[in-house]
Design a protein around this motif. Structure first.
Motif, PDB file in Angstrom:
ATOM      1  N   GLN A 471     -25.915  -8.011 -11.339  1.00  0.00           N
ATOM      2  CA  GLN A 471     -25.960  -6.554 -11.191  1.00  0.00           C
ATOM      3  C   GLN A 471     -25.106  -6.099 -10.016  1.00  0.00           C
ATOM      4  OE1 GLN A 471     -30.125  -5.561 -10.857  1.00  0.00           O
ATOM      5  NE2 GLN A 471     -30.559  -5.967 -13.057  1.00  0.00           N
ATOM      6  N   LYS A 472     -25.235  -6.860  -8.902  1.00  0.00           N
ATOM      7  CA  LYS A 472     -24.403  -6.497  -7.741  1.00  0.00           C
ATOM      8  C   LYS A 472     -22.899  -6.663  -8.057  1.00  0.00           C
ATOM      9  CE  LYS A 472     -27.837  -7.779  -4.257  1.00  0.00           C
ATOM     10  NZ  LYS A 472     -28.161  -8.675  -3.113  1.00  0.00           N
ATOM     11  N   SER A 473     -22.541  -7.724  -8.804  1.00  0.00           N
ATOM     12  CA  SER A 473     -21.129  -7.942  -9.130  1.00  0.00           C
ATOM     13  C   SER A 473     -20.594  -6.870 -10.067  1.00  0.00           C
ATOM     14  CB  SER A 473     -20.941  -9.306  -9.762  1.00  0.00           C
ATOM     15  OG  SER A 473     -21.645  -9.386 -10.998  1.00  0.00           O
ATOM     16  N   ASP A 474     -21.470  -6.368 -10.972  1.00  0.00           N
ATOM     17  CA  ASP A 474     -21.031  -5.287 -11.863  1.00  0.00           C
ATOM     18  C   ASP A 474     -20.679  -4.048 -11.059  1.00  0.00           C
ATOM     19  OD1 ASP A 474     -23.350  -6.149 -14.536  1.00  0.00           O
ATOM     20  OD2 ASP A 474     -21.297  -6.841 -14.104  1.00  0.00           O
ATOM     21  N   GLN A 475     -21.467  -3.761 -10.079  1.00  0.00           N
ATOM     22  CA  GLN A 475     -21.168  -2.602  -9.234  1.00  0.00           C
ATOM     23  C   GLN A 475     -19.837  -2.797  -8.486  1.00  0.00           C
ATOM     24  OE1 GLN A 475     -24.608  -2.170  -6.736  1.00  0.00           O
ATOM     25  NE2 GLN A 475     -25.968  -1.483  -8.435  1.00  0.00           N
ATOM     26  N   GLU A 476     -19.635  -4.054  -7.984  1.00  0.00           N
ATOM     27  CA  GLU A 476     -18.391  -4.318  -7.261  1.00  0.00           C
ATOM     28  C   GLU A 476     -17.162  -4.248  -8.195  1.00  0.00           C
ATOM     29  OE1 GLU A 476     -20.301  -7.382  -3.948  1.00  0.00           O
ATOM     30  OE2 GLU A 476     -18.948  -8.121  -5.506  1.00  0.00           O
ATOM     31  N   TYR A 478     -16.840  -2.413 -10.854  1.00  0.00           N
ATOM     32  CA  TYR A 478     -16.572  -1.013 -11.163  1.00  0.00           C
ATOM     33  C   TYR A 478     -15.763  -0.364 -10.053  1.00  0.00           C
ATOM     34  CZ  TYR A 478     -17.412   3.889 -12.288  1.00  0.00           C
ATOM     35  OH  TYR A 478     -17.244   5.215 -12.576  1.00  0.00           O
ATOM     36  N   SER A 479     -16.121  -0.691  -8.854  1.00  0.00           N
ATOM     37  CA  SER A 479     -15.376  -0.131  -7.723  1.00  0.00           C
ATOM     38  C   SER A 479     -13.935  -0.681  -7.695  1.00  0.00           C
ATOM     39  CB  SER A 479     -16.093  -0.455  -6.414  1.00  0.00           C
ATOM     40  OG  SER A 479     -16.136  -1.867  -6.222  1.00  0.00           O
ATOM     41  N   GLN A 482     -11.762   1.115 -10.268  1.00  0.00           N
ATOM     42  CA  GLN A 482     -11.308   2.411  -9.772  1.00  0.00           C
ATOM     43  C   GLN A 482     -10.116   2.243  -8.815  1.00  0.00           C
ATOM     44  OE1 GLN A 482     -14.801   4.201  -8.069  1.00  0.00           O
ATOM     45  NE2 GLN A 482     -15.517   5.021 -10.055  1.00  0.00           N
TER      46      GLN A 482
END
Length: 1052
Positions: A471-476, A478-479, A482
């Motif tokens: 979950q943490k890697s998915d957030q990273e 996504y960033s 961008q």
């Protein structure tokens, strides 16, 4: 002996006549030609025999048959000699019996072998019947007219003379027939042996049966001929004995006639004695005068009566004796003539004996030939039997091969199946191993079930931790996405700005994607505008600078203006003029040759190769050539004549010249066409004219006039050989003061053998001062004070003169791209070289039996400089060593050309030597590619390009160590040379021993160490003989000369 019977016999004795033995009925020639395959010559002789004095006449004949075996059938020729008919009718009419002379050369008619019939090879009895009938008629005529006994002496003498004449004719005919028959027999018999042997040597197995049949027929004919010859021989011998007996009888008769003549003469003497005695008695009676008159008168009357009766009786007896003596004399004379005729016949019989000996010799010869034929027949039968056995064995072998093939197919199928089974077994083995491993793991797992449960719990905890980290890697991520999108936008902006900057820079950078023909054509167009006064010289200089830089703007402008008028194009170009400096040097070559349009030797290759190499280095290169009528115009692109007239000075006048422009191998070329009455360059050849000095001095001045009027400012004017050596003195004496003063003069001498020396007075034609130049320190020739030497003048007046090893155009001479070759090849794949060798052998009709047989090539001008005596020796030496030799070239020296034409005729159809006495561009490339060795035995060679081209195509050079050959070829056996530089075979002394040593070493390496030879070939093909390094040396030389000139100008 009864004299009347003797006269009767002599009246019917006579000579001989020769008549044809052919039947009265005409024989069909086609039938005779089809039936007769042998030739018979028959002679018939009829002699005298003692019979009933005219009532019974015995005749005898002699037939001699001569057999001549031949593949062609011959018509029979028969001649028969018969006894003359001495009938009273012929004597009264004064006619001779018919005589038909035998032709010694009878025309023989052949027939085909398919119509051969042994049964009809000999004339049959029916064909001989007319002759027999004619003889019988003759005998009847003799019987009926035998009682004509009153033939006078004149007719008897005439008949005897006719007999001798006829006998001579017969003898002459016999000699002719005998000679022709013997010669024909020997020739035909030898023809049988020669033809038979030749046929047996070249016959095919399928034709043996036909030959055997013909041989059997010939043997049959030989046997028949032998039988006929033996029969005729026996006849001749028996008739000879008969003739001898008749001759003995006639000699006895002659002796009896002589005895009768002797007796008659004695009787006449006795009668004369009686007359003398009677006269004496009469005289005694008169002298006595005694007893009475009456008794005396009575006695006298009685004596008169008795004397008269005795005288009458004596006179009658004497008269009859005289008549008999006269008749005996005439008969004796006739007998002598007949004896002479019989002696001639006896000589004929002796000749017949000789002919019999000849026939026996011929019979033995025929027997030997028959034995040879029988032996050959047996050999052919054995060969035919061997062939039949071989055929059967071949069939059996084919059957066995087919069976073996079937077995092989079955074996391969079984092997494939076995391989599949083996693979399946291997797979099963692997599966078994895996099962065993899993079984062991299962046992271990069962043993440690508790540990497994603990392990599962730990794993579940780790999974939870991983989910949290995911979950943490998915957030990273996504960033990061961008950020990546933002960076892409920035990259696009930067790329657009770079594209704009690259477009701006592209306008200033040279164009590399256009061919050199484009820039050369553009440059020629600008020069044409200057000469046609459409633009100024200063404008032309600026446009030329843009062309030198390969400016994109002028390229785009030219492409855009292709469909516009010339004025619009000129205005567009003038808008592009800028003041930027030239990136390179402006070099102009003035030469008499340029490959491939006008090539005689290596000069043309140097001009083109050096020009292209300098052009690739960024320099502006232009060529000025004479416009020969014999140029290869198809190799010139965009050839056109300028609408301008160039005037040049010569012989005190101004002459017009037409200027043509075109591109050759991407180089801009100017062609000068003089309109001089002597038509200097319309001679059908480049060199070799008596006025070459005037031709090329005119061209040299016209070339400088072109540069002056075109407003060119070259940095270098490069002239070559004596033909353009006039440029150097003309430039400094005449054109430098006129404003053509920007150039430095470079002179290259490619061959010092040709220096162009001529009388000094001829130098004045081109406008040079003879008095100033005909000096030892200027142009005066060292061999004569009244001659000038153009080479010496060029050396004196040039700024650059030094030796540089030439190169070759590796783009033009490349076996990997050469379109003239059947197969292209490289150093890594030499199979193509072998295929080219085979193709050239077929084209030149050389033997291809041995692919490994070495091939020696030679391409040269046949002049003394090239060592023609060593080339001639190399031809014969190569043949002695088992190699092949190909020569391509011609000679301007007449006696050398004639000498090599004789050698070419000697080896015209030879399977290992070929001489082509001309120049052929495509064939020269074939020879380079096909030859294993290349021979160059030059006496001297300033540089030479042939050895470089040969090594480029994988042909190992064999050269004499001199000049450029010594600088480019290094001996493979020279330990003083590093191994990587050894590339050929060399020799020092210009003689046959030196050449033999190098050639022997080359053949030894080729035949005994093929691997080392292939390595040598690859090494030679990889050597860099391109113009790159040579052009760099020329470039450095040009730059130094220009720098010295500018430094000298700045000091002044």
């Amino acid at each position: 002996m009864n004299y009347a019977k003797l006269r009767h016999f002599l009246a019917f004795s006579g000579g001989f006549s020769c008549v044809s033995n052919e039947p009265k009925k005409k024989i069909d020639e086609k039938t005779m030609a089809a039936k007769c395959s042998i030739c018979f010559f028959s002679y018939g002789f009829n002699g005298l025999s003692e019979g009933n004095y005219g009532n019974d006449v015995d005749s005898w004949k002699k037939n001699v048959s001569l057999f001549l075996p031949s593949r062609r059938r011959l018509l029979p020729v028969c001649c028969k000699i018969q006894r003359r008919n001495l009938s009273s009718y012929n004597r009264r009419q004064g006619k001779k019996p018919p005589f038909e002379r035998i032709r010694p050369s009878a025309k023989l008619q052949p027939n085909s072998d398919d119509e051969f019939d042994p049964e009809h090879s000999v004339p049959n009895n029916g064909d001989m019947e007319p002759s027999v009938n004619r003889e019988k008629t003759f005998e009847d005529d003799v019987d009926t007219k035998g009682d004509a006994e009153h033939t006078d002496e004149k007719n008897s003498g005439t008949q005897s003379a006719s007999a001798m004449e006829t006998n001579r004719d017969v003898k002459h005919a016999d000699e002719q027939i005998t000679d022709s028959s013997a010669q024909s027999a020997v020739a035909k018999a030898s023809a049988i042996n020669g033809v038979g042997a030749e046929l047996l040597s070249s016959v095919q197995p399928d034709n043996l049966i036909g030959m055997i049949k013909h041989a059997e027929r010939n043997i049959l004919l030989l046997n028949q001929a032998r039988v006929h010859a033996l029969e005729d021989l026996h006849k001749i011998l028996s008739e000879k004995e008969t003739l001898k007996g008749e001759i003995n009888n006639l000699e006895k008769r002659l002796a009896e006639a002589d005895a009768q003549i002797k007796f008659a003469s004695q009787e006449k003497v006795h009668a004369e004695l009686l007359e003398d005695q009677l006269e004496n008695l009469r005289n005694e009676l008169i002298n006595r005068g005694g007893s009475g008159k009456s008794e005396l008168e009575l006695y006298e009357n009685r004596s008169k009566i008795s004397n008269e009766g005795a005288l009458l009786a004596h006179d009658g007896h004497v008269h009859s004796l005289s008549k008999e003596v006269d008749s005996l004399r005439t008969e004796n004379l006739a007998l002598k003539y007949d004896i002479q005729a019989l002696k001639s016949m006896l000589s004929n019989l002796k000749n017949t004996d000789k002919r019999i000996v000849t026939l026996e010799n011929e019979s033995s010869f025929l027997e030997s030939s028959m034995k040879e034929l029988e032996s050959k027949l047996s050999v052919s039968q054995q060969e035919s039997s061997n062939i039949s056995t071989l055929k059967t064995e071949c069939k059996d072998l084919w059957a066995k091969v087919e069976n073996l093939q079937l077995l092989l197919d079955k074996a391969t199928k079984q092997a494939d199946q076995a391989i599949l089974v083996l693979q399946q077994n291997q797979d099963l083995r692997k599966k078994v191993d895996k099962l065993e491993e899993s079984l062991e793991a299962a046992t271990v797992f069962k043993a440690s079930s508790e540990k497994t449960q603990q392990y599962n719990e730990l794993m579940q905890q780790k999974i939870k931790l991983l989910e949290e980290r995911l979950q943490k890697s998915d957030q990273e991520i996504y960033s990061y996405v961008q950020l990546y999108q933002e960076s892409i936008k920035e990259f696009r902006d930067t790329l657009n700005s770079l594209k704009e900057e690259s477009k701006k820079r592209a306008l200033d950078e040279p164009v590399d994607d256009m061919p050199w023909e484009f820039w050369s054509c553009l440059l020629l167009t600008i020069d044409g505008w200057v000469l046609e006064n459409k633009i100024l010289s200063s404008e032309a200089v600026s446009l030329r600078e843009m062309v030198w830089k390969r400016d994109r703007r002028i390229c785009d402008a030219y492409v855009m203006c292709k469909e516009k008028t010339e004025d619009e194009v000129i205005s567009t170009f003038l808008q592009l003029i800028s003041s930027q400096a030239s990136p390179g040097l402006h070099v102009i070559h003035i030469a008499a040759e340029m490959a491939p349009v006008a090539k005689v030797g290596g000069l043309g290759d140097v001009v083109t190769g050096l020009g292209k190499a300098l052009q690739k280095k960024g320099h502006l290169v232009e060529i000025v050539l004479p416009k020969y009528d014999c140029m290869q115009y198809d190799r010139v692109r965009d050839l056109r004549v300028l609408d301008a007239t160039l005037y040049s000075y010569f012989d005190g006048k101004l002459f017009q010249n037409k200027v043509w422009t075109g591109t050759v191998e991407g180089l801009p070329v100017y062609f000068i066409e003089p309109h001089h009455p002597s038509k200097f360059f319309w001679r059908g050849q480049y060199y070799g004219e008596q006025d070459d000095f005037k031709r090329f001095s005119f061209f040299s001045r016209a070339a400088l006039e072109l540069l002056l009027q075109a407003g060119k400012k070259p940095d270098i004017i490069h002239c070559h050989d004596w033909q353009t050596a006039f440029v150097a003195p003309l430039y400094w004496d005449l054109y430098f003061p006129k404003g053509l003063n920007s150039a430095r003069i470079c002179f290259t001498c490619h061959n010092f053998e040709y220096q162009g020396a001529a009388p000094a007075s001829e130098l004045a034609s081109c406008g040079l001062d003879v008095q100033q130049l005909n000096r030892p320190d200027r142009m005066q020739d060292n061999s004569a004070y009244d001659r000038v030497n153009p080479i010496k003048g060029a050396i004196v007046f040039s700024n650059i003169f030094m030796g540089i090893l030439n190169g070759i155009d590796t783009d033009a001479w490349d076996p990997a791209t050469d379109i003239f070759l059947k197969v292209q090849y490289t150093a890594n794949d030499l199979q193509g070289k072998a295929e080219n060798k085979a193709a050239m052998r077929r084209n030149l009709r050389l033997s291809s039996a041995d692919d490994s047989q070495p091939l020696v090539g030679c391409i040269t001008r046949l002049v003394p400089q090239k060592g023609v005596h060593l080339i001639r020796h190399a031809i014969y030496r190569t043949l002695e060593m088992g190699g092949q030799f190909v020569l391509l070239g011609s000679s301007p020296v007449p006696h050398i050309q004639r000498e090599f034409e004789g050698i070419a005729n000697q080896f015209q159809d030879h399977e290992h030597i070929r001489l082509i006495l001309k120049y052929d561009e495509s064939l020269s490339r074939y020879i380079y590619a096909a030859s294993d060795m290349f021979i160059i035995p030059s006496i001297f060679e300033p540089c030479g390009l042939t050895q470089m081209i040969a090594m480029r195509y994988g042909s190992v050079p064999i050269v004499r160590k001199t000049g450029g050959l010594n600088d480019s070829v290094f001996d493979v056996d020279d330990d003083t040379i590093p191994y990587q530089y050894r590339n050929g075979f060399t020799f020092t002394t210009p003689d046959e021993q030196g050449l033999n040593g190098a050639l022997d070493r080359a053949f030894n390496l080729y035949n005994n160490d093929s691997e080392t030879w292939q390595q040598l070939v690859r090494k030679d093909m990889n050597i860099d003989f391109s113009w790159h390094s040579s052009a760099s040396q020329y470039e450095e030389l040009y730059a130094k000369s220009i720098a010295r000139a500018r430094a000298a100008t700045s000091r002044t």
